[in-house]
Design a protein around this motif. Structure first.
Motif, PDB file in Angstrom:
ATOM      1  N   GLY A  71       0.766  -1.342   0.078  1.00  0.00           N
ATOM      2  CA  GLY A  71       0.074   0.127  -0.066  1.00  0.00           C
ATOM      3  C   GLY A  71       0.741   1.248   0.038  1.00  0.00           C
ATOM      4  O   GLY A  71       2.059   1.213   0.314  1.00  0.00           O
ATOM      5  N   ARG A  72       0.209   2.306  -0.401  1.00  0.00           N
ATOM      6  CA  ARG A  72       0.900   3.496  -0.326  1.00  0.00           C
ATOM      7  C   ARG A  72       1.479   4.114   0.952  1.00  0.00           C
ATOM      8  O   ARG A  72       2.704   4.673   1.300  1.00  0.00           O
ATOM      9  N   HIS A  73       0.747   3.525   2.109  1.00  0.00           N
ATOM     10  CA  HIS A  73       1.153   4.044   3.578  1.00  0.00           C
ATOM     11  C   HIS A  73       2.638   3.307   3.578  1.00  0.00           C
ATOM     12  O   HIS A  73       3.617   3.822   4.245  1.00  0.00           O
ATOM     13  N   ASP A  76       5.252   5.063   1.595  1.00  0.00           N
ATOM     14  CA  ASP A  76       5.840   6.285   2.029  1.00  0.00           C
ATOM     15  C   ASP A  76       6.331   6.090   3.534  1.00  0.00           C
ATOM     16  O   ASP A  76       7.526   6.927   3.666  1.00  0.00           O
ATOM     17  N   MET A  77       6.062   5.247   4.336  1.00  0.00           N
ATOM     18  CA  MET A  77       6.491   5.005   5.709  1.00  0.00           C
ATOM     19  C   MET A  77       7.905   4.630   5.448  1.00  0.00           C
ATOM     20  O   MET A  77       8.943   5.020   6.211  1.00  0.00           O
ATOM     21  N   THR A  78       8.409   3.732   4.685  1.00  0.00           N
ATOM     22  CA  THR A  78       9.771   3.360   4.225  1.00  0.00           C
ATOM     23  C   THR A  78      10.663   4.239   3.302  1.00  0.00           C
ATOM     24  O   THR A  78      11.681   3.799   2.976  1.00  0.00           O
ATOM     25  N   THR A  95      -2.158   2.948  -4.763  1.00  0.00           N
ATOM     26  CA  THR A  95      -2.445   4.221  -4.308  1.00  0.00           C
ATOM     27  C   THR A  95      -3.360   5.220  -5.149  1.00  0.00           C
ATOM     28  O   THR A  95      -3.796   4.701  -6.091  1.00  0.00           O
ATOM     29  N   HIS A  96      -4.031   6.099  -4.311  1.00  0.00           N
ATOM     30  CA  HIS A  96      -5.144   6.886  -4.881  1.00  0.00           C
ATOM     31  C   HIS A  96      -4.445   7.658  -5.882  1.00  0.00           C
ATOM     32  O   HIS A  96      -5.105   8.019  -6.955  1.00  0.00           O
ATOM     33  N   ASN A 135       2.159  -7.180   1.119  1.00  0.00           N
ATOM     34  CA  ASN A 135       2.470  -6.624   2.432  1.00  0.00           C
ATOM     35  C   ASN A 135       1.712  -5.223   3.123  1.00  0.00           C
ATOM     36  O   ASN A 135       1.315  -4.470   2.126  1.00  0.00           O
ATOM     37  N   GLY A 136       1.522  -5.403   4.352  1.00  0.00           N
ATOM     38  CA  GLY A 136       0.666  -4.342   4.919  1.00  0.00           C
ATOM     39  C   GLY A 136      -0.795  -4.959   5.138  1.00  0.00           C
ATOM     40  O   GLY A 136      -1.320  -5.676   4.564  1.00  0.00           O
TER      41      GLY A 136
END
Lengths: 199, 199
Positions: A71-73, A76-78, A95-96, A135-136
């Motif tokens: 996911g986009r989260h 971004d987090m990594t 991602t949106h 993943n996620g």
């Protein structure tokens, strides 16, 4: 045949992250507590050093992975793992909106905006007959809800986080039963469990 | 030496009961899916039939149990197991108030109102050198918080409940790390995991 597998390191109380994105030091201890080095293709993520038992399992699994879906989260987090995922395969990011700083898809990242089915289909195409790993927690949940998931791999670690992000956050259609585990491997500070999704 | 052990059957997402006390049929499938009969001392609870692998582990463990500690919620929910706990040992019930229908302590049930330390001390005394097993999420949490817990036994079952009662509900002082698992036994539809509490 190519399988779609959700994978996550999880606390004994079912969380893949503690409150406020905490707990990763505890969750991921098993990546650093052993003698067998597993190289990383990411410039930002060091090679891991896992126990012999963990290494035997995950090296065989890693060799079977053809593409990832995240996911986009997580992307971004990594910080996009510094440009390439540690496993060295193309990572499909659901991602949106495409990130402004990466206009072109390349061998490292491909962006999909049309939903989980499209993301998994793209990853399958890129995987060339190998497995797709998801993943996620949100991605795992969406795959399971959409009937796309074949297996679930849980790396269960002996820590109680008390709160945080569940592996299958806000799953609709719960309860869901899995088959297995068909594989149980005890590493150092981690129990590797592999389940099949009933179809 | 006598140990204090918290034991629970738990879903893969960390719940010992689903929403509204649901999910027990799924959680406790492993008590009925095997060939080895384990007798019950309770008039209300039938003998269980577990897999050979589960039986080998739990029969050895049951033989080492000298007394139980449960919360009033479990005592009420099971209707006092019909008068005697399936394991056939004295059950210490931690409660704010003694139940009106059981004025006297007997070999089946002993009521303690002075808190978790007193309940565990009473159970240790009754256990005569054998182990004390603590059941119920609130009891497990209180024992862990009070530093009374030596081991945690989790029967992990391949079902995602999505919500419900966590094994260590609202644990203060999280995160908490355990050692192990020192024992991993795969039964049919259940993975038995045994952890030590770091002291």
């Amino acid at each position: 045949m190519s399988k779609v597998i959700a994978g996550a390191t999880m606390s004994l109380d079912g969380f893949i992250a503690g409150p406020g994105e905490s707990g990763f030091d505890l969750l991921f201890q098993w990546y650093g507590n052993g003698d067998v080095e597993i190289p990383s293709d990411s410039p930002n993520v060091p090679a891991s050093r896992v126990s012999a038992a963990s290494a035997e399992l995950v090296q065989a699994e890693y060799a079977g992975i053809g593409a990832l879906v995240v996911g986009r989260h997580l992307y971004d987090m990594t910080k996009a793992w510094g440009g390439r995922h540690p496993l060295g395969v193309t990572t499909v990011v659901l991602t949106h909106q495409r990130p402004a700083d990466r206009p072109e898809d390349d061998e490292n990242f491909v962006f999909v905006t049309e939903g989980i089915e499209a993301a998994v289909a793209k990853a399958r195409e890129l995987a060339g007959g190998k497995n797709v790993v998801v993943n996620g927690g949100q991605m795992a949940r969406q795959c399971l809800e959409a009937g796309l998931l074949d297996e679930v791999g849980v790396e269960l670690v002996p820590v109680v986080l008390g709160a945080g992000k569940p592996l299958f956050a806000e799953l609709s259609g719960a309860p869901v039963q899995f088959e297995g585990p068909h594989t149980v491997v005890q590493g150092t500070g981690v129990t590797h469990l592999r389940y099949r999704v009933k179809k």
